[in-house]
Every structure is written in C-alpha cells, then in structure tokens.
Design a protein around this motif. Structure first.
Motif, short mmCIF file in Angstrom:
data_model
loop_
_atom_site.label_atom_id
_atom_site.label_comp_id
_atom_site.label_asym_id
_atom_site.label_seq_id
_atom_site.Cartn_x
_atom_site.Cartn_y
_atom_site.Cartn_z
N ARG B 174 0.83 -1.21 0.00
CA ARG B 174 0.00 0.00 0.00
C ARG B 174 0.87 1.26 0.00
O ARG B 174 0.58 2.22 -0.70
CB ARG B 174 -0.94 0.00 1.20
N GLU B 175 1.94 1.24 0.79
CA GLU B 175 2.85 2.39 0.80
C GLU B 175 3.46 2.61 -0.58
O GLU B 175 3.63 3.74 -1.04
CB GLU B 175 3.98 2.17 1.83
N TRP B 176 3.80 1.50 -1.20
CA TRP B 176 4.37 1.56 -2.55
C TRP B 176 3.40 2.27 -3.50
O TRP B 176 3.79 3.14 -4.28
CB TRP B 176 4.65 0.13 -3.01
N GLN B 177 2.14 1.89 -3.38
CA GLN B 177 1.13 2.48 -4.27
C GLN B 177 0.92 3.97 -3.94
O GLN B 177 0.69 4.77 -4.84
CB GLN B 177 -0.18 1.72 -4.13
N GLN B 178 1.02 4.32 -2.64
CA GLN B 178 0.82 5.72 -2.26
C GLN B 178 1.87 6.63 -2.89
O GLN B 178 1.65 7.82 -3.07
CB GLN B 178 0.84 5.87 -0.74
N ASP B 179 3.05 6.06 -3.23
CA ASP B 179 4.07 6.85 -3.92
C ASP B 179 3.76 6.99 -5.40
O ASP B 179 4.59 7.48 -6.17
CB ASP B 179 5.46 6.19 -3.78
N GLY B 180 2.58 6.54 -5.82
CA GLY B 180 2.19 6.67 -7.22
C GLY B 180 2.75 5.59 -8.12
O GLY B 180 2.78 5.73 -9.34
N ARG B 181 3.21 4.48 -7.51
CA ARG B 181 3.80 3.42 -8.32
C ARG B 181 2.82 2.28 -8.54
O ARG B 181 1.83 2.16 -7.82
CB ARG B 181 5.06 2.92 -7.63
N SER B 182 3.09 1.44 -9.55
CA SER B 182 2.12 0.40 -9.94
C SER B 182 2.60 -0.98 -9.51
O SER B 182 3.79 -1.21 -9.31
CB SER B 182 1.94 0.39 -11.45
N VAL B 183 1.63 -1.90 -9.43
CA VAL B 183 1.93 -3.27 -9.03
C VAL B 183 1.09 -4.22 -9.88
O VAL B 183 -0.09 -3.97 -10.12
CB VAL B 183 1.59 -3.52 -7.54
N LEU B 184 1.73 -5.30 -10.35
CA LEU B 184 0.97 -6.42 -10.91
C LEU B 184 1.15 -7.59 -9.96
O LEU B 184 2.27 -8.06 -9.75
CB LEU B 184 1.46 -6.79 -12.32
N LEU B 185 0.05 -8.03 -9.35
CA LEU B 185 0.11 -9.04 -8.30
C LEU B 185 -0.55 -10.32 -8.79
O LEU B 185 -1.77 -10.37 -8.94
CB LEU B 185 -0.60 -8.51 -7.05
N SER B 186 0.25 -11.35 -9.04
CA SER B 186 -0.33 -12.61 -9.45
C SER B 186 -0.63 -13.45 -8.22
O SER B 186 0.16 -13.47 -7.27
CB SER B 186 0.63 -13.34 -10.39
N SER B 187 -1.77 -14.11 -8.23
CA SER B 187 -2.17 -14.86 -7.03
C SER B 187 -3.23 -15.88 -7.39
O SER B 187 -3.89 -15.77 -8.41
CB SER B 187 -2.72 -13.88 -5.99
N HIS B 188 -3.35 -16.90 -6.55
CA HIS B 188 -4.54 -17.74 -6.70
C HIS B 188 -5.39 -17.64 -5.43
O HIS B 188 -6.31 -18.41 -5.23
CB HIS B 188 -4.16 -19.18 -7.03
N ILE B 189 -5.09 -16.64 -4.60
CA ILE B 189 -5.86 -16.45 -3.37
C ILE B 189 -6.71 -15.19 -3.54
O ILE B 189 -6.20 -14.08 -3.63
CB ILE B 189 -4.93 -16.29 -2.16
N LEU B 190 -8.03 -15.40 -3.62
CA LEU B 190 -8.93 -14.30 -3.92
C LEU B 190 -8.91 -13.22 -2.83
O LEU B 190 -8.91 -12.03 -3.13
CB LEU B 190 -10.35 -14.85 -4.09
N SER B 191 -8.81 -13.65 -1.56
CA SER B 191 -8.89 -12.66 -0.48
C SER B 191 -7.68 -11.73 -0.52
O SER B 191 -7.79 -10.55 -0.19
CB SER B 191 -8.96 -13.37 0.87
N GLU B 192 -6.55 -12.23 -0.93
CA GLU B 192 -5.35 -11.39 -1.03
C GLU B 192 -5.58 -10.31 -2.08
O GLU B 192 -5.29 -9.12 -1.86
CB GLU B 192 -4.17 -12.26 -1.43
N ALA B 193 -6.14 -10.71 -3.22
CA ALA B 193 -6.42 -9.74 -4.28
C ALA B 193 -7.47 -8.73 -3.83
O ALA B 193 -7.34 -7.53 -4.08
CB ALA B 193 -6.89 -10.48 -5.53
N GLU B 194 -8.49 -9.22 -3.12
CA GLU B 194 -9.53 -8.33 -2.62
C GLU B 194 -8.95 -7.25 -1.73
O GLU B 194 -9.36 -6.09 -1.78
CB GLU B 194 -10.55 -9.13 -1.81
N ALA B 195 -7.98 -7.65 -0.87
CA ALA B 195 -7.44 -6.70 0.10
C ALA B 195 -6.60 -5.63 -0.56
O ALA B 195 -6.49 -4.52 -0.03
CB ALA B 195 -6.62 -7.46 1.14
N LEU B 196 -5.98 -5.93 -1.69
CA LEU B 196 -4.97 -5.02 -2.23
C LEU B 196 -5.32 -4.38 -3.56
O LEU B 196 -4.86 -3.28 -3.86
CB LEU B 196 -3.65 -5.77 -2.40
N CYS B 197 -6.15 -5.04 -4.37
CA CYS B 197 -6.17 -4.66 -5.78
C CYS B 197 -7.29 -3.68 -6.13
O CYS B 197 -8.39 -3.74 -5.57
CB CYS B 197 -6.31 -5.90 -6.65
#
Lengths: 532, 294
Positions: B174-197
């Motif tokens: 989240r801090e990374w994103q607050q600096d205006g930077r992007s993330v591609l997060l691969s996952s097979h855990i839906l809750s992880e994606a829900e929390a971050l994406c």
C-alpha cells in the motif's frame, strides 16, 4: 532392523536414476584401461624394449611420482600397465566418491531426502543404499576390466589382482565419501573433502615411490589406500594378501558413516557453520564479480593446486637432470619430446599433459553458467538491469582469464623451483605454457557453444575433452591416421622450443575459439531460459 | 496517463502445450492490478514474458512503453520483480543477495533496505541455503521493495509467509502504491487480491476471461456458508443471491452473495441455528461454478 528399512527401494531408485550415467562411466573406464593396455602391449614386443622403458620410468622421479614404480622390468604386464596401475584406483575412487555424494548429501541438500525420510525409511538406509550401489558398480568395473585386460593378452590372474585392487580402492573412497557426506552441509563440500583425501593418498603413494628403493617403497605407502593398490604389485608377483587391507578400511569407514548418520539431525552437518556478512562487499556489484564470488572456492583450489604442481615439477626437474644425463636417456627423451635438453624435454612432456587439465578447468568454470540457469538462479539476475550478453560475457571472461592465469602460474612456479644450470629462462617457460592456450580455449569455447545451442546437453563438452585426451594419449601409439589426430586442438600446438614457433595453427585455433564463442552467444541471447 | 503494461495477442507455446493463447492485459499507471488464475493457467509464463525472459511466439508485450524482450535491460532498471519460486545463491548470505540484486538493478537505498529487513524480521547474516521458503521470499521481496522502480511484478508473493508477515507485506505494498507506483500481483488467493487490488484480470487456460474492478465482479465474492440446524430447512434457494444449496438432513451448505447474507441468515433463523461456518470461496471453487468449460 528398522534403521535399514527402505534400503532396497532406495537402491532401486538409485539404479533407475543412474541407469545411463553408471554404464557410461564403466564403458569409458574400460576403454581407457583396455585401449591403453592394448596399445602399450604392442609397444613393447621384446625383452630389450621392456627393460629400456622400465629403466627410464624407474629413473625418473616425475614418472615414479605420477605412475609408481615398474616392479618387475621383465614382465610385460608390469611395463605395459604402468598407467592403468598408476591411475586405475584413482579413477575408480573419483567415480565412487561422486556416486556416493550424489545419492546422500545431494539428496539431503535438495530437500528430497526429507520427503523420503518422512516415509517408512530408516536413518541408515540412504548411506547403505549408496554404498551398495557403489559396491555393485565397482564389482562390475572389476569384472569387465579383468576380462578386457586378459583379452588384451596379459595373464588372467594378474589381471584380476589389478582389477580387484582398483575396485577395492574405489570402494574404500566410497566409504570415505559416506563419512564426508555426514560431516558437511553441502554436497560440494562433501565431494571436495573426499577428493582432498584422495589427493593426499595419491601424494603419499607418489612420494613413497620416489623416496623408496627398487625393492620397496618408503613406509608411508602403507598409510594410503592408493599406496596399497600399488603394493599389490599386479603383474609383478601379485601380492594377493595386500587386498585384505581394503575390507578392514571399508568396514571401519562404513560403520563410522552409519554411526554419524544415526546421530545427527536431518540437514545438519557436523562441521560448524559460520555466520556470514550482513551486507555485500562493495566489490560485489557486477555479473563478473558475482561469477568470481560464486566460484571463489573452486578458483582458490585450482590456483593452490597449480602452485603446488608447478613447484613439484620444478623440483623434480632439478633432481631428474643428473639421472637423465646418459646417451640412452637422451635418445628416449628425444623420441618422446623432440629435444635432448633434459629440463626442456621434461617441461614439454609435462606441459602437454597439464594443458588438458587446464582445459578441464576451463570447462568447469564455463559450465557454471548452465548450472546457474538450470537452478533458476539466472532468472533473478536477468530480471535486474543485466543483459544476457553481459551475463554470458562475464562467464567467458572468467573462464579465459582463469585458464591464462593457471598456465602462467605453472610456468612461474616451475622456474622458481627449477635449479638446473642449463634450465631455460622465465620468458621461455611462459612462452611454452602460453602456446597451449588457444587449444585450451577451443575446448572451453565448446562448452560455451553448448550452453547457447544445446543447454541440456552441455555434458558433451566433457566428451570433447575426453576425445582430445584419447587422441593425444592413445592415438600416436596406435598410429591413428593424421586426419583423426588433427581433430584434437592440442595436436596443433607447436612444441617450442623443440620445434620452431608456428603462428598459423595458433591463429586458426583462436579463430575457431572466437567462432564457437560467438555462435554460443548468438543463441544464448536469443533463446528462452531452459530450466533443468 | 499511458498504461504501464500493455499485452496484446500474446501466444507462447512449449512444444505441443500452448501456455498462453492470445492473452490481453492492460495495467494502468498507479494501480494495483490483481492477476488471478488457478495453478497452470499461465500466470508465471505471462510474468516471464513481461520480464523478457521468454520470447513470445506472437503478439506484443510492452512494459513502461518499451518492448519487454528487446529493451529488457532498460525496462528492468525501472521495474522490480519477485519470482514465485525464489532460487538464490546458496553460499551467499541474505544481506549479500539483497545488495547484489539492488546494485545490479541500478542502486539500492541502504536506509530503506535496513528498514525493510527490520520490518520483515529477516536475519541477513545467514547463508540463503539455510533459509526456509518464506525467508527466501523475504529476501526477494526486500530486494524488490527497496528499489526505486516504478512497477513491481509479484508472483504469488505470500505463499510462504506467515499471517503476520502477510500483513506487513500488505502494508508495504500500500505504501508503494501511495508513492504513485504500480503493481501487478499474481495470485490464486482471492482474499489477497480483494485486500490489495484496484482491478483484477482473471486468466484461465492462457486467456483472460474477465477483467475489471472488484465491484464489477461482485459475483465472484460469494461467501460459502455451512449451517447446522435443529430441523431440516427448505425454501432457501428462493432467496435472490443464494446459490448451490445442498441440504443433507439438518446440514445445509450454500454460496451466498454479499448483499443476500442478511436475508439468508434471517431465513435460517426459524429452523434453529446450532452451528455456523463461513469462508470466502477459493478461486478453484469459483472456476468450477463460473468458468467451467469456458
């Protein structure tokens, strides 16, 4: 006994995994022993030629050191088998050490043993299975060698004495590798420890023959399994009772290995681990620095060996010169080295052999690139701002610089230790070591070509080296056609100063090196990464 | 602002297996984009193409406006990545690897490095051979997060982390994103994606089957409910937003959309609730119900 439960299944698994590797080793070993013997038998047709050759070997400390004494100059086998007797046990031991470590510590380090030990498998089963496998391989080796050497025309009972002495030497070091696999946490360290013990045994045997009399080696030969193998005196009296020493050592070492295996934890070694540095050295900031850092242990080991080897050769040359100062010796030298200057002839003779070892070092360094790729460690590197070209270039630079420095070490060490008044200059010795470099680089470049073109078949680089070795050692003896001899790059190395310097073949070898490296790079920087 | 990742018609085959079959993917600047799919769907292959480690058989892969394969080095100076299966040099320590990877990418801020090592509670003096999977993952995460990169590729980054470390990981992303930077997060855990994406793309058998915001994929966020009742229940399926009801005497299992939870529980009440278990559905279950045969 529950501790041994699962040994049979593990043994079958090991056989399945090694079904290609083991037979190839046995066949290669057989070709070396029987091919060499057949060639040598043809070389000494009569009594006189045998006595001359034996006298030459027994008078040269370098030959005594390398191969050991010809115990019976009258016996064809004792003279013709000088190389297989000298190195048969060593090669068997190297094979045995690699097999045992591969099926014990490597399995443990990779985490596969945890999977296996979680099943109904006893704690002694992995070591026992590895030693049983090696025992079987050594027995097979003994049988095919004994039959092969008998077929080459030597007495059967002596052939069995020799073949068994080699196999038992191998098995002794297998048991020793069983112990080192318990001591260290990494498979590589386990191999290095066992191979160092083998090198020490070889040194004990060699020096005991140099220091001994024509009747007996110095007493410390009996402290070394390689020494026992020599003391069997196959083809020169066949002292069968010496073979009884091996089982004693094998049982003692195997029991030690089992005891250690029962006591220690999974994944633990018995030698202590130090804490490492929390930050990287300021020097570790390029692919080249990483390459050197990863191979630091190997490089230090290689240079230490070359320093020791060159000093030894220099010292031997100094002591050899007086012994060589006779008409008979001069003609023998001229026939093998093309010059009658004893020191120079000796150096040409030895450098020709050591160049092959330097090429081996070149392949070792080169193939690390493939090891890294197969282990998935090239991926994080290439995910940084490092291009394929840079990663490849770093490995090429390391390989070429290492081989160059090793050859230079050889010449400098030799010059420092050689005290003969008529010996050459440092410049001449450096030149003699340098002329082999283009041929060494061709072999090294074959490894790089394979890394680019056929990453899963990089082991073929060893075939290129083995082929060159065979052509150089056996080819001339069997009078192979020059077309076949020309296949080895080492055939084209001018033997300065016995013959004048020839630039043309050197330039061609350099061009071949560049072409191979370039082709390897072209594929490497374009192809997908290939995991193991 | 231009997208940081643009993939069009990406095809990659290994021998006779087609891993990627016309993949389309766009990641906008400044977003955390979830890349979801079951095992073997082609997530890791896609990330390797984005890193320029694989050569596409067809299609274009542009990262930060550059060609991923041809300009790999220029891309990597501005993009950090954490592989799913972290292989490290066994004889180097964790600290050495972090420094090395940072320097090879073009520099590492030692203050941020040390802060991250403290937050992830990593011992940097140990050789990586002795690390567990989670610790190896921390090494790769710290090396990536300590960089100045604009884009972060994460391949199932929390698969070896414990729940506490997972929380640290989420904070740091989240801090990374607050600096205006992007993330591609691969996952097979839906809750992880829900929390971050912010947005999700769902991959199946080498193709993107759905892409959009979480809100637009509400149907994916059903809760699976298992209730132990006093009397056998009936009529639950009639409630809008309740699916896949299976009754076995007094035990009932359903998957319930978020908006229907209230009315579903109210409907259960008359039958006497003895026990209640709820859990977010796994991605595999979603695929079984939504994308079977797609």
């Amino acid at each position: 006994m529950d501790g041994f439960r699962g040994t049979g299944t593990l043994l079958r698994l090991a056989l399945r995994r090694d079904r290609v590797v083991l037979p190839s080793w046995v066949v290669a070993y057989l070709l070396y022993a029987v091919g060499g013997t057949a060639a040598a038998v043809a070389l000494y047709p009569d009594f006189r030629s045998r006595l001359d050759a034996a006298a030459a070997v027994n008078a040269l400390p370098a030959m005594l050191l390398m191969y050991g004494r010809v115990w019976d100059p009258h016996a064809l086998g004792s003279v013709a088998m000088i190389k297989p007797i000298g190195f048969g046990g060593i090669f068997a031991a190297i094979l045995a050490i690699l097999i045992v470590t591969r099926h014990t510590r490597t399995e443990e380090e990779s985490g596969r043993l945890e999977l296996v030990r979680a099943l109904a498998v006893g704690r002694w089963a992995p070591v026992t299975a590895a030693l049983t496998l090696t025992g079987g391989a050594m027995l097979l080796l003994a049988v095919v060698d004994a039959l092969g050497v008998t077929a080459a025309g030597l007495p059967a009972s002596s052939a069995w004495a020799w073949a068994l002495s080699c196999a038992l030497t191998g098995l002794t070091f297998a048991a020793l590798a069983g112990v080192t696999a318990q001591l260290t946490q990494s498979a590589r360290a386990a191999n290095v420890l066992a191979l160092l013990a083998l090198a020490a045994s070889f040194a004990l045997r060699g020096t005991s023959d140099v220091a001994g009399t024509p009747q007996a080696s110095a007493w410390w030969a009996w402290a070394s399994p390689v020494g026992w193998q020599d003391q069997v005196r196959a083809f020169a009296g066949d002292r069968w009772w010496v073979l009884a020493l091996f089982p004693l050592a094998i049982v003692a070492l195997a029991l030690t290995a089992l005891r250690l295996a029962a006591q220690r934890d999974l994944d633990a070694g018995l030698l202590p681990q130090r804490a490492g540095r929390p930050t990287a050295s300021p020097l570790l900031r390029s692919p080249l620095a990483l390459t050197v850092r990863l191979q630091r242990g190997l490089l230090i080991g290689l240079f230490a060996s070359y320093v020791a080897l060159s000093l030894l050769l220099g010292a031997v040359a100094s002591s050899a010169t007086s012994l060589l100062d006779s008409a008979g010796m001069r003609s023998w030298l001229t026939s093998v080295a093309g010059t009658s200057n004893a020191t120079t002839a000796f150096l040409i003779f030895e450098l020709g052999f050591v160049a092959l070892i330097t090429a081996l070092c070149g392949i070792l360094v080169a193939l690390r690139l493939r090891t890294e790729e197969a282990a998935g460690r090239l991926e994080p590197l290439l995910a940084t701002a490092v291009s394929r070209t840079r990663a490849y270039g770093a490995q090429v630079a390391t390989a070429l610089l290492t081989t160059t420095a090793l050859q230079a070490t050889l010449a400098i060490g030799f010059r420092l230790a050689d005290t003969t008044p008529q010996g050459g200059s440092l410049a001449q010795d450096l030149g003699m070591a340098a002329v082999s470099l283009p041929a060494i680089w061709v072999i090294t470049a074959v490894a790089f070509l394979l890394i680019g073109v056929a990453p899963r078949a990089t082991a073929l680089a060893w075939a290129a080296l083995a082929g060159s070795m065979l052509i150089g050692e056996v080819g001339p003896l069997l009078h192979w056609p020059s077309l076949a001899l020309d296949l080895s790059p080492f055939t084209h190395v001018p033997r300065i100063p016995a013959t004048p310097m020839a630039w043309a073949p050197e330039v061609v070898l350099l061009a071949i090196t560049a072409a191979l490296l370039g082709a390897g790079w072209w594929r490497f920087h374009r192809r997908d990464l290939a995991p193991a | 602002m231009a997208p940081v990742i643009e993939v069009h018609g990406l095809v990659k085959a290994f021998g006779s297996t087609t891993a990627l079959d016309g993949l389309e993917l766009t990641v906008d600047a400044g977003e955390v984009h979830g890349f979801l799919g079951p095992n073997g769907a082609g997530k890791t292959t896609t990330l390797r193409c984005l890193l320029g480690l694989l050569t596409p058989d067809a299609g274009t892969v542009r990262v930060l406006g550059l060609d991923a394969r041809r300009d790999a080095v220029a891309v990597h100076r501005r993009m950090a990545s954490v592989p799913g299966d972290v292989a490290l040099w066994p004889t180097l320590t964790g600290g050495e690897v972090i420094d090395l990877l940072g320097r090879l990418r073009g520099g590492i801020a030692s203050k941020r490095r040390d802060a991250l090592i403290a937050r992830f509670e990593l011992d940097p003096t140990k050789r990586t051979r002795t690390y567990s999977k989670g610790n190896r993952q921390k090494v790769a995460l710290i090396a990536a997060l300590a960089s100045d990169a604009e884009l972060l590729l994460l391949d199932e980054p929390t698969s070896g982390l414990d729940p506490l470390m997972e929380r640290t990981f989420r904070d740091v992303v989240r801090e990374w994103q607050q600096d205006g930077r992007s993330v591609l997060l691969s996952s097979h855990i839906l809750s992880e994606a829900e929390a971050l994406c912010d947005r999700l793309s769902i991959i199946r058998a080498g193709r993107i089957v759905e892409t959009g915001t979480l809100a637009s994929m509400r149907h994916l966020t059903r809760t699976s409910v298992r209730a132990q009742l006093r009397r056998p229940a009936s009529g639950l399926e009639a409630i809008a937003g309740v699916h896949d009801c299976v009754s076995d005497d007094t035990t009932v299992t359903c998957s319930v959309e978020q908006h229907a939870l209230d009315s579903f529980l109210a409907a259960l009440h008359p039958f006497g609730i003895l026990g209640l278990e709820t859990q977010p559905p796994t991605l595999e279950e979603l695929f079984l119900s939504h994308y079977q045969g797609a």
